[in-house]
Design an enzyme around this catalytic site. Structure first.
Site, PDB file in Angstrom:
ATOM      1  N   SER A 143      10.138  16.953 -10.263  1.00 28.72           N
ATOM      2  CA  SER A 143       9.069  17.889  -9.923  1.00 28.72           C
ATOM      3  C   SER A 143       8.843  18.807 -11.120  1.00 28.72           C
ATOM      4  O   SER A 143       8.890  18.368 -12.274  1.00 28.72           O
ATOM      5  CB  SER A 143       9.460  18.670  -8.664  1.00 28.72           C
ATOM      6  OG  SER A 143       8.515  19.671  -8.382  1.00 28.72           O
ATOM      7  N   SER A 144       8.663  20.095 -10.861  1.00 26.76           N
ATOM      8  CA  SER A 144       8.414  21.074 -11.928  1.00 26.76           C
ATOM      9  C   SER A 144       8.654  22.476 -11.383  1.00 26.76           C
ATOM     10  O   SER A 144       8.463  22.722 -10.182  1.00 26.76           O
ATOM     11  CB  SER A 144       6.955  20.960 -12.386  1.00 26.76           C
ATOM     12  OG  SER A 144       6.616  22.053 -13.214  1.00 26.76           O
ATOM     13  N   TYR A 157      -1.734  20.396 -11.086  1.00 21.95           N
ATOM     14  CA  TYR A 157      -0.399  19.866 -11.381  1.00 21.95           C
ATOM     15  C   TYR A 157       0.688  20.507 -10.520  1.00 21.95           C
ATOM     16  O   TYR A 157       1.519  19.810  -9.932  1.00 21.95           O
ATOM     17  CB  TYR A 157      -0.121  20.084 -12.872  1.00 21.95           C
ATOM     18  CG  TYR A 157       1.236  19.648 -13.344  1.00 21.95           C
ATOM     19  CD1 TYR A 157       1.492  18.317 -13.658  1.00 21.95           C
ATOM     20  CD2 TYR A 157       2.266  20.576 -13.510  1.00 21.95           C
ATOM     21  CE1 TYR A 157       2.746  17.918 -14.107  1.00 21.95           C
ATOM     22  CE2 TYR A 157       3.519  20.189 -13.960  1.00 21.95           C
ATOM     23  CZ  TYR A 157       3.752  18.865 -14.254  1.00 21.95           C
ATOM     24  OH  TYR A 157       4.991  18.481 -14.696  1.00 21.95           O
ATOM     25  N   LYS A 161       3.067  18.642  -7.642  1.00 22.57           N
ATOM     26  CA  LYS A 161       4.532  18.575  -7.754  1.00 22.57           C
ATOM     27  C   LYS A 161       5.181  19.172  -6.499  1.00 22.57           C
ATOM     28  O   LYS A 161       6.234  18.691  -6.059  1.00 22.57           O
ATOM     29  CB  LYS A 161       5.008  19.299  -9.017  1.00 22.57           C
ATOM     30  CG  LYS A 161       4.735  18.530 -10.314  1.00 22.57           C
ATOM     31  CD  LYS A 161       5.467  17.207 -10.375  1.00 22.57           C
ATOM     32  CE  LYS A 161       5.654  16.687 -11.800  1.00 22.57           C
ATOM     33  NZ  LYS A 161       6.272  15.346 -11.831  1.00 22.57           N
TER      34      LYS A 161
HETATM   35  N1  LIG Z   1       7.890  18.653 -20.380  1.00 22.89           N
HETATM   36  C1  LIG Z   1       7.730  19.610 -19.466  1.00 22.89           C
HETATM   37  O1  LIG Z   1       7.445  20.786 -19.781  1.00 22.89           O
HETATM   38  C2  LIG Z   1       7.912  19.289 -18.002  1.00 22.89           C
HETATM   39  C3  LIG Z   1       8.148  20.361 -17.128  1.00 22.89           C
HETATM   40  C4  LIG Z   1       8.313  20.105 -15.771  1.00 22.89           C
HETATM   41  C5  LIG Z   1       8.242  18.799 -15.310  1.00 22.89           C
HETATM   42  N2  LIG Z   1       8.006  17.780 -16.177  1.00 22.89           N
HETATM   43  C6  LIG Z   1       7.937  16.432 -15.619  1.00 22.89           C
HETATM   44  O2  LIG Z   1       8.951  15.644 -16.212  1.00 22.89           O
HETATM   45  C7  LIG Z   1       8.524  14.279 -16.270  1.00 22.89           C
HETATM   46  C8  LIG Z   1       8.704  13.751 -17.676  1.00 22.89           C
HETATM   47  O3  LIG Z   1       7.999  14.589 -18.574  1.00 22.89           O
HETATM   48  P1  LIG Z   1       8.290  14.561 -20.148  1.00 22.89           P
HETATM   49  O4  LIG Z   1       8.134  15.939 -20.643  1.00 22.89           O
HETATM   50  O5  LIG Z   1       9.515  13.810 -20.461  1.00 22.89           O
HETATM   51  O6  LIG Z   1       7.000  13.718 -20.633  1.00 22.89           O
HETATM   52  P2  LIG Z   1       6.727  12.871 -21.961  1.00 22.89           P
HETATM   53  O7  LIG Z   1       7.676  13.230 -23.036  1.00 22.89           O
HETATM   54  O8  LIG Z   1       5.269  13.025 -22.205  1.00 22.89           O
HETATM   55  O9  LIG Z   1       7.042  11.361 -21.498  1.00 22.89           O
HETATM   56  C9  LIG Z   1       6.305  10.813 -20.444  1.00 22.89           C
HETATM   57  C10 LIG Z   1       6.844   9.457 -20.068  1.00 22.89           C
HETATM   58  O10 LIG Z   1       6.111   8.985 -18.928  1.00 22.89           O
HETATM   59  C11 LIG Z   1       5.393   7.800 -19.274  1.00 22.89           C
HETATM   60  N3  LIG Z   1       4.096   7.840 -18.612  1.00 22.89           N
HETATM   61  C12 LIG Z   1       3.075   8.702 -18.836  1.00 22.89           C
HETATM   62  N4  LIG Z   1       2.048   8.430 -18.028  1.00 22.89           N
HETATM   63  C13 LIG Z   1       2.411   7.366 -17.273  1.00 22.89           C
HETATM   64  C14 LIG Z   1       1.779   6.592 -16.280  1.00 22.89           C
HETATM   65  N5  LIG Z   1       0.516   6.840 -15.854  1.00 22.89           N
HETATM   66  N6  LIG Z   1       2.470   5.567 -15.726  1.00 22.89           N
HETATM   67  C15 LIG Z   1       3.719   5.302 -16.128  1.00 22.89           C
HETATM   68  N7  LIG Z   1       4.364   5.974 -17.083  1.00 22.89           N
HETATM   69  C16 LIG Z   1       3.717   7.000 -17.649  1.00 22.89           C
HETATM   70  C17 LIG Z   1       5.307   7.784 -20.783  1.00 22.89           C
HETATM   71  O11 LIG Z   1       5.146   6.450 -21.273  1.00 22.89           O
HETATM   72  P3  LIG Z   1       4.469   6.184 -22.730  1.00 22.89           P
HETATM   73  O12 LIG Z   1       5.489   6.594 -23.752  1.00 22.89           O
HETATM   74  O13 LIG Z   1       4.191   4.716 -22.766  1.00 22.89           O
HETATM   75  O14 LIG Z   1       3.242   7.022 -22.790  1.00 22.89           O
HETATM   76  C18 LIG Z   1       6.652   8.414 -21.157  1.00 22.89           C
HETATM   77  O15 LIG Z   1       7.689   7.463 -21.046  1.00 22.89           O
HETATM   78  C19 LIG Z   1       7.082  14.255 -15.745  1.00 22.89           C
HETATM   79  O16 LIG Z   1       7.075  13.897 -14.383  1.00 22.89           O
HETATM   80  C20 LIG Z   1       6.639  15.701 -15.894  1.00 22.89           C
HETATM   81  O17 LIG Z   1       5.626  16.019 -14.963  1.00 22.89           O
HETATM   82  C21 LIG Z   1       7.847  17.987 -17.510  1.00 22.89           C
END
Ligand SMILES: NC(=O)c1ccc[n+]([C@@H]2O[C@H](COP(=O)([O-])OP(=O)(O)OC[C@H]3O[C@@H](n4cnc5c(N)ncnc54)[C@H](OP(=O)(O)O)[C@@H]3O)[C@@H](O)[C@H]2O)c1
Length: 252
Positions: A143-144, A157, A161
């Site tokens: 989630s977030s 968003y 979540k």
């Molecule tokens: N970073 C933050 O600040 C943050 C905060 C709270 C929650 N989150 C959550 O944590 C999770 C991971 O985030 P992250 O920061 O690690 O993101 P990230 O670095 O942008 O990596 C995203 C990953 O998800 C894949 N992806 C993106 N869109 C997709 C789709 N439509 N179908 C399947 N795979 C997809 C990407 O594949 P490709 O490499 O092929 O594009 C990549 O492996 C997400 O659910 C996000 O909402 C992130």
């Protein structure tokens, strides 16, 4: 379950998912992980898993395309055969993209995309993969912090979540007869490519986050991966239907 555990991690090619699959490999858990469009990064992760002595399999998946999940489940069977097993133990629903829109600017198309990737994708991918999952397994849905607190430009968003968190409690209830625990990890802002790398690369955003975080900085993937892996480990088997915010104490 066999002693050799298998995890399925969506979005394992970058960011939080990558840290999770690499960390799992170092604790002897092999992963089938997905990427969306960035095959090169997925191949780099796969090479690192092999180096760590826990070879995995990378599969392409768009979590926004529920119609593709039957064929993905078929590919999963092939990947499990490659790993010498027929079932897996852990599912981490992590894949996702961001959306920075206000109530005034958000469009229906963007909301549909958020719903498809972050909610419908989690629900139906889990549904399709459950027949391949061992009883006694674990699910972690990502989630977030934005499910708990509001920030400008997160009108779609954050609420989506929050819906994933409600979904997770319902999953935990329904999957209890199979002894599958379902928990939520809710990261605060994490320095990844997410949102165009905003948390990592925009000094103003980074400073604002640090000022609103008790521990005084933005998070990194290495802050989150250990929590996900911890929830999958033996010692956390009695934790169920819980939400753990991994945000260094943001907006407390
Ligand atoms: N970073 C933050 O600040 C943050 C905060 C709270 C929650 N989150 C959550 O944590 C999770 C991971 O985030 P992250 O920061 O690690 O993101 P990230 O670095 O942008 O990596 C995203 C990953 O998800 C894949 N992806 C993106 N869109 C997709 C789709 N439509 N179908 C399947 N795979 C997809 C990407 O594949 P490709 O490499 O092929 O594009 C990549 O492996 C997400 O659910 C996000 O909402 C992130």
């Amino acid at each position: 379950m066999s002693d050799q555990k298998i995890a399925v991690v969506t979005g394992g090619s970058r960011g939080i998912g990558r840290d999770t699959v690499l960390r799992l490999a170092h604790s002897g858990v092999r992963s089938i992980f997905t990427y969306h469009s960035n095959r090169a990064d997925a191949e780099t992760v796969a090479a690192s898993l092999a180096e760590a002595g826990a070879p995995g399999v990378a599969l392409q998946l768009d979590t926004g395309e529920a119609a593709s999940f039957d064929s993905f489940a078929a590919q999963m069977k092939g990947a499990l055969t490659t790993l010498g097993v027929t079932r897996f133990d852990y599912l981490v629903n992590n894949a996702g993209t961001s959306s920075n829109r206000t109530l005034e600017t958000v469009t229906e198309a963007e909301m549909d995309e958020l719903y498809n990737v972050h909610f419908k994708g989690v629900m139906f991918l889990t549904q399709k993969l459950l027949p391949l999952m061992n009883d006694g397994g674990r699910i972690v849905n990502i989630s977030s912090g934005l499910a708990r607190f509001a920030m400008p430009g997160r009108i779609g968003y954050g609420p989506i979540k929050a819906a994933v968190e409600a979904l997770s409690r319902n999953m935990a209830l329904e999957l209890a007869p199979r002894r599958i625990a379902v928990n939520v990890v809710a990261p605060g802002p994490i320095a990844t490519d997410f949102s165009g790398g905003m948390v990592r690369d925009n000094p103003e955003v980074n400073r604002m986050i640090a000022e609103n975080t008790a521990l005084g900085r933005a998070g990194v993937p290495e802050d989150v991966g250990p929590v996900i892996v911890g929830l999958l480990s033996n010692g956390f088997g009695w934790v169920n239907a819980q939400r753990i915010e991994v945000a260094g104490g943001m907006h407390i």
